[in-house]
Write a protein that holds these residues in place. Structure first.
Motif, short mmCIF file in Angstrom:
data_model
loop_
_atom_site.label_atom_id
_atom_site.label_comp_id
_atom_site.label_asym_id
_atom_site.label_seq_id
_atom_site.Cartn_x
_atom_site.Cartn_y
_atom_site.Cartn_z
N ALA A 1 50.39 87.99 50.45
CA ALA A 1 48.71 87.75 50.74
C ALA A 1 48.98 88.83 51.92
CB ALA A 1 48.38 86.54 51.60
N ILE A 2 50.06 88.89 52.44
CA ILE A 2 50.03 90.19 53.70
C ILE A 2 50.29 91.63 52.26
CG2 ILE A 2 51.90 91.35 54.45
CD1 ILE A 2 52.88 88.59 55.52
N PHE A 3 50.66 91.34 51.30
CA PHE A 3 51.21 93.10 50.54
C PHE A 3 49.92 94.04 49.35
CE2 PHE A 3 55.00 91.30 52.78
CZ PHE A 3 55.39 93.02 52.90
N SER A 4 48.54 91.88 49.35
CA SER A 4 47.90 92.64 47.89
C SER A 4 46.91 93.84 49.19
CB SER A 4 48.01 91.13 47.97
OG SER A 4 46.90 91.44 46.50
N ARG A 5 46.56 94.15 48.20
CA ARG A 5 45.40 95.81 48.88
C ARG A 5 44.17 93.92 47.99
NH1 ARG A 5 47.60 100.18 51.33
NH2 ARG A 5 49.77 100.12 50.74
N GLU A 6 43.96 93.74 47.08
CA GLU A 6 42.97 93.20 46.12
C GLU A 6 42.14 92.47 46.34
OE1 GLU A 6 45.54 93.36 42.89
OE2 GLU A 6 45.84 95.97 42.84
N LYS A 7 43.34 91.73 47.47
CA LYS A 7 42.72 90.88 47.18
C LYS A 7 41.39 90.75 48.87
CE LYS A 7 46.13 87.41 45.32
NZ LYS A 7 45.54 86.75 44.73
N GLY A 8 40.61 89.42 48.70
CA GLY A 8 39.74 89.50 49.87
C GLY A 8 39.97 88.96 51.10
N GLY A 9 39.32 88.55 52.36
CA GLY A 9 40.21 87.45 53.28
C GLY A 9 40.03 86.96 52.98
N TRP A 10 39.33 86.16 52.23
CA TRP A 10 39.25 84.13 52.25
C TRP A 10 40.98 83.99 51.55
CZ3 TRP A 10 37.95 80.86 55.32
CH2 TRP A 10 36.81 81.22 56.43
N SER A 11 40.56 84.88 50.56
CA SER A 11 42.00 84.37 49.29
C SER A 11 43.53 84.79 50.37
CB SER A 11 41.94 85.64 48.29
OG SER A 11 42.95 86.11 47.30
N ARG A 12 43.03 86.20 51.08
CA ARG A 12 44.91 85.75 51.79
C ARG A 12 44.68 85.05 52.97
NH1 ARG A 12 45.77 92.26 53.54
NH2 ARG A 12 45.32 93.13 51.58
N VAL A 13 44.45 84.55 53.21
CA VAL A 13 43.96 83.13 54.72
C VAL A 13 44.66 82.43 53.55
CG1 VAL A 13 42.65 81.74 55.78
CG2 VAL A 13 42.00 84.18 56.27
N GLY A 14 43.73 81.99 52.68
CA GLY A 14 44.31 80.53 51.77
C GLY A 14 45.81 81.13 50.37
N HIS A 15 46.09 81.97 51.05
CA HIS A 15 48.02 82.75 50.36
C HIS A 15 48.76 82.08 51.80
CE1 HIS A 15 46.35 84.02 46.48
NE2 HIS A 15 47.11 83.62 46.12
N ILE A 16 48.34 82.56 52.88
CA ILE A 16 49.36 83.04 53.60
C ILE A 16 48.99 81.05 54.11
CG2 ILE A 16 49.49 82.66 56.59
CD1 ILE A 16 48.36 85.41 55.97
N LEU A 17 47.98 80.00 54.12
CA LEU A 17 47.92 78.36 54.84
C LEU A 17 48.54 78.31 53.83
CD1 LEU A 17 44.36 78.08 55.88
CD2 LEU A 17 46.47 78.37 56.76
#
Length: 196
Positions: A67-83
């Motif tokens: 979630a932190i280092f991926s440049r291609e993921k959108g905001g909700w995808s990052r939030v989902g991966h962090i959660l």
């Protein structure tokens, strides 16, 4: 077949060593299970809990890093991966913090899964009864599977203890048989040819 009597004797000796070592290991494991059933079950379940807990923590850290280092993921995808990563890490930490409770829970969940799978297997066997060529055996299997599944489902710890004892007895018997096989293995070259 081997080419020479010396090779045949060497082969028999190798087989004898394998049978002896595997027999002694099985015998020792069976004795440990029978003498210390609670402690041995706790150790085995503890190892499983440690592996699963470590997997959760490492997997959680990987999700967070994605979630932190991926440049291609959108905001909700990052939030989902962090959660999801945090959930994994917390689950892993809880498993390590409550080791014995996690071990007991793992045993109970495993036994309940076995019970449910036996019930489902029995029901599936009943559904195949009409097309079965051996209806009596299929019906007997289905009934036994359902009954065994219900017993395991409603008494998972008791069933785990009984199965643990059965595994211990089985290991002792198999260990003794392996050792006897090693002792009685033929040693002459002509007798060794019959082994192969």
């Amino acid at each position: 077949m081997t080419d020479s009597p010396a090779e045949a004797k060497s082969f028999v000796k190798s087989v004898r060593v394998f049978l002896t070592v595997s027999g002694v290991i099985a015998l020792a494991a069976g004795i440990i299970l029978l003498v210390w059933p609670g402690k041995s079950a706790t150790v085995i379940a503890g190892i499983a809990v440690a592996i699963i807990g470590a997997y959760f923590i490492i997997g959680g850290l990987v999700y967070i890093a994605l979630a932190i280092f991926s440049r291609e993921k959108g905001g909700w995808s990052r939030v989902g991966h962090i959660l999801l990563g945090l959930l994994y890490v917390v689950a892993g930490v809880i498993m390590f913090a409550n080791f014995y409770a996690s071990s007991a829970a793992l045993i109970i969940i495993t036994m309940i899964f076995i019970g449910v799978s036996w019930i489902v297997d029995g029901v599936v066997s009943l559904s195949l009864l009409k097309n079965s060529t051996s209806r009596v055996w299929t019906l007997l299997y289905a009934i036994l599977s359902i009954i065994a599944g219900i017993v395991v489902f409603f008494a998972p710890l008791y069933t785990a203890a009984v199965l643990w004892i059965i595994v211990g007895i089985t290991l002792v018997v198999l260990g003794v048989v392996q050792i006897v096989r090693a002792i009685t293995l033929k040693t002459t070259a002509t007798e060794a040819e019959f082994i192969q």
